[in-house]
Scaffold this motif. Structure first.
Motif, short mmCIF file in Angstrom:
data_model
loop_
_atom_site.label_atom_id
_atom_site.label_comp_id
_atom_site.label_asym_id
_atom_site.label_seq_id
_atom_site.Cartn_x
_atom_site.Cartn_y
_atom_site.Cartn_z
N CYS A 1 34.05 30.45 39.85
CA CYS A 1 34.18 30.93 41.23
C CYS A 1 35.41 30.32 41.90
O CYS A 1 36.19 31.00 42.56
CB CYS A 1 32.91 30.58 42.01
N GLY B 1 28.71 34.64 39.27
CA GLY B 1 29.21 33.94 40.46
C GLY B 1 30.55 34.44 40.96
O GLY B 1 31.05 33.96 41.98
N MET B 2 31.14 35.38 40.26
CA MET B 2 32.47 35.85 40.64
C MET B 2 32.42 36.76 41.86
O MET B 2 31.44 37.45 42.10
CB MET B 2 33.13 36.59 39.47
N ASN B 3 33.52 36.77 42.60
CA ASN B 3 33.66 37.66 43.75
C ASN B 3 33.96 39.07 43.23
O ASN B 3 34.96 39.28 42.55
CB ASN B 3 34.80 37.17 44.63
#
Length: 281
Positions: free
Chosen positions: A46, A82-84
Motif C-alpha cells: 500500500c 490493500g492496493m488503491n
C-alpha cells in the motif's frame, strides 16, 4: 524472509524442470509465519503503490499464469487487497474477440500494459499464445515457435521504457487441481466458476506441462524472468508472491516528486500549530 526470488526464479539461460519442483514445497515456512508475512507485505505494498503513483517514472506489470484452479484469482484477492483501485488494474484475457483476432496477437496485450505510476495485473496473458494455441493446434507449429522470441522482444521493449515485469507461474499438482475442482462442486457459492471446459482440459495435463516447460525456459530473461511458485499451499503462494513484489518495488528506489510550489506560500491557517494555525489557538 529468505531470498525467495533467488530460490524461485527460472535462471535465464538455464533449464528448469517442473517435474523436479515440488508444488507443495514451503521452504520451511509455517502457515502462521506466512500469514504474518502476507499481512506485513500488504501494508508495505500500500505504501509503495502510493509512492509509485506519485513518482510516475515506472510501472509494474504482474503476469499470473496457471493451469485451471491454479489460484490466479486467489492470489489477486489475498495479495493485492490493500492496493488503491485507482492505481491498479486487473485484465483477464479470454478468447480473443473478433476485433482482437483481426490484429496481431500482441495488440490487445499492449493496449492493457499499465501506464507509468500504475500496477497492472494480467490474469492469463500473451503466454496463452504459446500454451493453449499449441496444445489445441489452433495455429501451425511454425507460427507458435516464432512467438517465443517475439514475446521476449516485446517484453524487452516494455522494460526499456520503465515497465517492470514480474511473471509468476503458479505450480500446482494434478491431485491438488482435482481437490479444488471437487471443492467447487461442493460449494454452491462457487458453482458460477464451474466450467465443463476446465474439467475436459485435464485430459491435456501432460501437453500443458510440456508447453509450460518451454515457455518458462525460452522466455525467462534477465529483463523479465519467470518465477515458479509452489502453489499447492495457498498460504505459501501468497507469501512468496507478495514478498517478490515488495522486493521489486523497493528496488526501484521510488521517491515522491518535489512540491510544485514552495510550502511557505500556503497561508498559515492551513499549516498546523507550529505556524499559528487553528490547532495553535
Amino acid at each position: 524472509m529468505k531470498n525467495l526470488a533467488r530460490e524461485l526464479m527460472v535462471r535465464p539461460g538455464k533449464k528448469t524442470d517442473l517435474d523436479s519442483i515440488d508444488p507443495a514445497e514451503t521452504f520451511g515456512f509455517k502457515k502462521e509465519e506466512a500469514a504474518a508475512i502476507v499481512a506485513a507485505n500488504r501494508a508495505r505494498l500500500c505504501e509503495l503503490q502510493n509512492v509509485l503513483y506519485a513518482d510516475r517514472r515506472f510501472a509494474l506489470l504482474i503476469v499470473l499464469q496457471a493451469l485451471d484452479a491454479g489460484g490466479k484469482d486467489g492470489t489477486i484477492r489475498h495479495v493485492m487487497s490493500g492496493m488503491n483501485p485507482q492505481g491498479c488494474e486487473v485484465t483477464s484475457f479470454k478468447v480473443p474477440s473478433v476485433e482482437e483476432s483481426e490484429h496481431d496477437y500482441l495488440w490487445r496485450i499492449h493496449r492493457a500494459v499499465p501506464r507509468r505510476g500504475m500496477i497492472g495485473i494480467f490474469n492469463r496473458s500473451h503466454y496463452e499464445e504459446v500454451l493453449v494455441v499449441r496444445v489445441h493446434n489452433l495455429v501451425e507449429k511454425k507460427v507458435w515457435k516464432t512467438r517465443y522470441e517475439q514475446i521476449n522482444e516485446f517484453e524487452r521493449l516494455l522494460t526499456e521504457n520503465n515497465i517492470h515485469i514480474l511473471k509468476f507461474y503458479l505450480h500446482t499438482s494434478k491431485d491438488e487441481q482435482r481437490e479444488r475442482f471437487i471443492q467447487r462442486l461442493q460449494d454452491p457459492m462457487a458453482h458460477w466458476k464451474v466450467s465443463l471446459a476446465d474439467y475436459k482440459e485435464r485430459d491435456y495435463w501432460d501437453e500443458y506441462r510440456v508447453a509450460y516447460h518451454d515457455a518458462l525456459n525460452k522466455c525467462s530473461t534477465k529483463h523479465a524472468p519467470w518465477y515458479v511458485i509452489p502453489a499447492d499451499r495457498k498460504w505459501f503462494r501468497n507469501a512468496a508472491v507478495s514478498q517478490i513484489i515488495v522486493d521489486e518495488l523497493e528496488s526501484l528506489k521510488l521517491r515522491y516528486p518535489k512540491p510544485s510550489i514552495e510550502m511557505d506560500q500556503i497561508p498559515d491557517e492551513f499549516r498546523g500549530s507550529e505556524h499559528g494555525g487553528a490547532r495553535g489557538k
